[in-house]
Design a protein around this motif. Structure first.
Motif, short mmCIF file in Angstrom:
data_model
loop_
_atom_site.label_atom_id
_atom_site.label_comp_id
_atom_site.label_asym_id
_atom_site.label_seq_id
_atom_site.Cartn_x
_atom_site.Cartn_y
_atom_site.Cartn_z
N HIS A 1 8.79 1.61 -5.17
CA HIS A 1 8.08 1.99 -6.39
C HIS A 1 9.03 2.23 -7.55
CE1 HIS A 1 9.40 5.70 -4.52
NE2 HIS A 1 9.18 6.35 -5.65
N LEU A 2 10.34 2.27 -7.27
CA LEU A 2 11.33 2.48 -8.33
C LEU A 2 11.86 1.13 -8.83
CD1 LEU A 2 13.55 5.38 -6.90
CD2 LEU A 2 11.65 5.55 -8.54
N PRO A 3 12.12 1.01 -10.13
CA PRO A 3 12.86 -0.15 -10.61
C PRO A 3 14.28 -0.12 -10.06
CG PRO A 3 11.76 0.98 -12.43
CD PRO A 3 11.67 1.89 -11.23
N ALA A 4 14.85 -1.27 -9.84
CA ALA A 4 16.21 -1.37 -9.30
C ALA A 4 16.95 -2.51 -10.01
CB ALA A 4 16.17 -1.64 -7.80
N VAL A 5 18.12 -2.19 -10.52
CA VAL A 5 18.99 -3.20 -11.11
C VAL A 5 20.30 -3.17 -10.35
CG1 VAL A 5 20.26 -3.93 -13.18
CG2 VAL A 5 17.94 -3.02 -13.39
N LEU B 1 7.96 5.69 -16.92
CA LEU B 1 7.87 6.49 -18.13
C LEU B 1 7.69 5.63 -19.37
CD1 LEU B 1 10.72 9.05 -17.38
CD2 LEU B 1 8.26 9.39 -17.13
N GLY B 2 7.95 4.31 -19.24
CA GLY B 2 7.85 3.41 -20.38
C GLY B 2 6.66 2.49 -20.28
N ASP B 3 6.67 1.45 -21.11
CA ASP B 3 5.55 0.50 -21.18
C ASP B 3 5.81 -0.78 -20.40
OD1 ASP B 3 4.17 2.23 -22.91
OD2 ASP B 3 5.23 1.40 -24.67
N ASP B 4 6.95 -0.85 -19.71
CA ASP B 4 7.33 -2.09 -19.03
C ASP B 4 7.66 -1.80 -17.57
OD1 ASP B 4 7.83 -4.80 -18.83
OD2 ASP B 4 9.90 -4.66 -19.56
N TYR B 5 6.84 -0.99 -16.93
CA TYR B 5 7.10 -0.56 -15.55
C TYR B 5 7.18 -1.77 -14.63
CZ TYR B 5 6.21 1.72 -11.02
OH TYR B 5 6.28 2.16 -9.71
N THR B 6 8.33 -1.94 -13.99
CA THR B 6 8.56 -3.07 -13.10
C THR B 6 9.29 -2.58 -11.85
OG1 THR B 6 8.81 -4.49 -15.05
CG2 THR B 6 9.44 -5.42 -12.92
N PRO B 7 8.56 -2.12 -10.85
CA PRO B 7 9.23 -1.66 -9.63
C PRO B 7 9.82 -2.83 -8.86
CG PRO B 7 6.85 -1.69 -9.32
CD PRO B 7 7.10 -2.02 -10.77
N VAL B 8 10.82 -2.54 -8.05
CA VAL B 8 11.51 -3.60 -7.33
C VAL B 8 10.57 -4.31 -6.35
CG1 VAL B 8 12.40 -2.14 -5.44
CG2 VAL B 8 13.67 -4.18 -6.15
N GLU C 1 0.84 -1.20 0.00
CA GLU C 1 0.00 0.00 0.00
C GLU C 1 0.87 1.26 0.00
OE1 GLU C 1 -3.55 2.05 2.73
OE2 GLU C 1 -2.98 -0.05 3.03
N ARG C 2 1.96 1.24 0.79
CA ARG C 2 2.87 2.39 0.80
C ARG C 2 3.55 2.56 -0.56
NH1 ARG C 2 4.51 -0.11 5.66
NH2 ARG C 2 6.57 -0.64 4.79
N VAL C 3 3.96 1.46 -1.15
CA VAL C 3 4.61 1.52 -2.46
C VAL C 3 3.64 2.07 -3.51
CG1 VAL C 3 5.55 0.10 -4.34
CG2 VAL C 3 6.28 -0.29 -1.98
N GLY C 4 2.42 1.60 -3.47
CA GLY C 4 1.42 2.07 -4.43
C GLY C 4 1.16 3.56 -4.30
#
Length: 603
Positions: free
Chosen positions: A172-176, A273-280, A28-31
């Motif tokens: 909520h951010l992607p992480a690599v 910003l793209g079409d493949d949003y994948t947050p960590v 819920e916090r991430v959302g």
């Protein structure tokens, strides 16, 4: 692909049920954070000017606000061989994302200490706590809210777990995660171990010892034995945060640089910003942590991860306990033999088929969740592939389907042992863990009188005085997280190995930690409750009969009246100051038990 193993499914379902309340609150916090969109658009004009002032050619892109901005969180320093290669990464990353029309900034640095340097020294008492400091530092780095995704540069023992915890605070951010890779092979690890034992026995001097150590640890990259640092790298692949096949590519090679650039591009492509949003937060779910535990057992990885994985999971609202590790160990075959669980190093392991081979075979027998999200896309099948350069361009091809060296890697049905490399021990002394992958079967059960010590230096003094000549279980207590930060006691390994080599029955029992390089001497570690909390280990006296049994999974004091005594105390004043220890008083006061991840953060 086989049907999921029943135990794997059952353990996963139990973790999901146990975590329902805390996981829901976390998501819920991430959302809520994700719903606000790219954060820098909400900054004041003054705030944006501060954030972009030194960005040179990238300033116009940042002001425009359309292109993605990648945050770099780095653990670079050039004292750690494993982290020295990160010096050149920011420039590579910035150019890689410019090629996509994006930007990148070094968001901040985090500390990174070397347990190899601090073994047996006062600084080791800061080591475990440094994980939570790293998590906080990563959060500070990202707190400016100017980033659409992040890459994390870290390798070693506490650094990767700390970065994972910090990344989940910005779930909520992607992480690599971008590794640096292992150093090339030097002096064989077994030869290094022999010199250490000779030094401990007084058979060689410091000059010969130093020469051997310098020949083993000789250049940039991670130490090549399978300790905590390389266990971390394994986990990042099993858990989908590295690019496939990237963990054990050596530094300074064209392939290593290509993987670094591609990892940066991939992180930005996963942003909202793209079409493949994948947050960590979507990658690190309950199934992903189960996959990590399976990888830990199948490779005979570091016992430190029984603490770190619990803490990492809790950062995302997922509740793991050591019973989960134990149950999964019972059905996970030990497929790898890498030093100290064998003679090979991680370079030999990688050449024999490595992680891609292991993941492929474990998927075939239903011992991994195949459908987890990863930075490489949906499904763990992506991680059976290996990276290659074709005409200078990075691509992936099918990985090894057969082991190229069965002395190092074996398929599940012909594994080195049918169960994993880790054991949970329980009994009237509490709960502990043991790494058994390198322990010979004849040493899996040790029953002997105890000799009790309050620190590792006392053990060394008793050895030098010729006092440890009989069968003995060495108990080193007041080494837990609340007592003194739970240092590793790896410097005891040569001494204990000498005793075992003399034909003595010997084991170690402690509320402290051993290194990820824990070897052939049985060691029941992480004993909880710890001595400073009045745990049963504080009631032991010299001569009590103790049984360490990795077969039945028990840790028992057999002396009839042992647990009826008052708990001993110990003056820990000397452990509270010097080498920065006075700054960590609040950590020692608030830290949780080892079974809960030995963290200062709440569940």
């Amino acid at each position: 692909m086989s049907q999921l193993n029943d135990t794997l499914r059952r353990v996963t379902d139990r973790i999901i049920a146990r975590s329902e309340t805390t996981r829901s609150a976390y998501l819920e916090r991430v959302g809520a954070a994700a719903s606000k969109g790219p954060a820098r658009a909400h900054l004041s004009c003054s705030g944006q000017a501060h954030a972009y002032a030194a960005c040179g050619e990238d300033k116009a892109q940042l002001v425009d606000g359309v292109a993605g901005n990648l945050g770099i969180v780095t653990a670079y320093n050039d004292m750690l061989s494993a982290h020295q290669p990160f010096e050149s990464y920011p420039a590579m990353i910035k150019q890689a994302v410019r090629d996509l029309g994006g930007t990148a900034q070094v968001a901040g640095g985090v500390p990174a200490m070397c347990d190899g340097v601090t073994q047996g020294e006062a600084g080791m008492e800061l080591s475990l706590f440094s994980r939570d400091v790293i998590a906080m530092a990563a959060s500070v780095a990202l707190s400016h809210n100017t980033f659409d995704a992040a890459v994390f540069l870290g390798v070693c023992d506490k650094i990767v777990p700390g970065l994972v915890i910090g990344a989940q605070a910005f779930g909520h951010l992607p992480a690599v995660f971008l590794p640096a890779g292992p150093m090339t092979s030097g002096l064989a690890n077994d030869e290094k171990a022999k010199v250490r034992q000779k030094f401990a026995a007084g058979e060689v001097g410091r000059e010969e010892l130093l020469a051997a150590e310098m020949a083993a640890y000789h250049g940039p990259g991670t130490c090549t034995f399978y300790g905590t640092a390389n266990t971390n790298q394994m986990l990042m692949e099993f858990m989908g945060l590295h690019l496939p096949g990237s963990s054990f590519v050596t530094p300074g090679t064209a392939l290593r640089e290509a993987l670094t650039r591609e990892g940066a591009k991939r992180a930005l492509s996963l942003s909202a910003l793209g079409d493949d949003y994948t947050p960590v937060a979507e990658i690190l779910d309950e199934r992903t942590f189960v996959n990590g535990i399976v990888g830990l057992n199948a490779t005979g990885g570091s016992t430190n991860l029984l603490i770190h994985l619990v803490a990492m999971a809790r950062a995302g609202g997922i509740q793991l306990d050591w019973e989960d590790f134990s149950d999964l160990s019972e059905v996970t075959p030990l497929m790898a033999r890498v030093y100290p669980n064998g003679l090979a190093d991680v370079n030999h392991f990688h050449a024999a088929g490595g992680l891609g081979y292991m993941i492929g075979r474990l998927l075939e027998v239903g011992l991994l969740h195949p459908d987890t999200k990863t930075v490489a896309g949906q499904g763990l099948e992506n991680y059976t592939r290996e990276p290659v350069l074709v005409d200078g361009r990075l691509s992936w091809r099918a990985g090894a389907e057969k082991s190229l060296n069965e002395a190092i890697l074996k398929p599940p049905h012909e594994a080195f042992q049918p169960t994993g490399g880790l054991r949970r021990l329980t009994g009237n002394l509490g709960t502990s863990v043991m790494k058994v992958s390198a322990v010979a079967p004849e040493h899996h059960v040790i029953e002997a009188p105890v000799r009790v010590f309050a620190d590792q230096n006392e053990v060394k003094e008793a050895f030098r005085a010729g006092e440890l000549t009989e069968d003995v279980i060495v108990v080193v207590r007041f080494q837990g997280p609340k007592a003194n930060g739970m240092p590793e006691l790896h410097s005891l390994t040569p001494i204990l190995s000498i005793l075992q080599g003399r034909g003595q029955k010997v084991a170690l029992v402690t509320d402290g930690r051993m290194s990820g390089a824990s070897g052939k001497v049985p060691a029941a570690i992480h004993v909880s409750p710890e001595a400073v909390d009045g745990g049963p280990i504080a009631r032991l006296r010299d001569g009590d009969l103790l049984r360490v049994d990795a077969l039945s999974g028990t840790l028992e004091v057999l002396s009839a009246d042992a647990l009826e005594r008052a708990a001993a105390s110990h003056d820990l004043t000397a452990n509270q100051t010097g080498t920065g220890r006075e700054l960590f008083a609040a950590f020692r006061t608030t830290v949780g038990a080892a079974t809960e991840g030995a963290s200062i953060f709440g569940a």
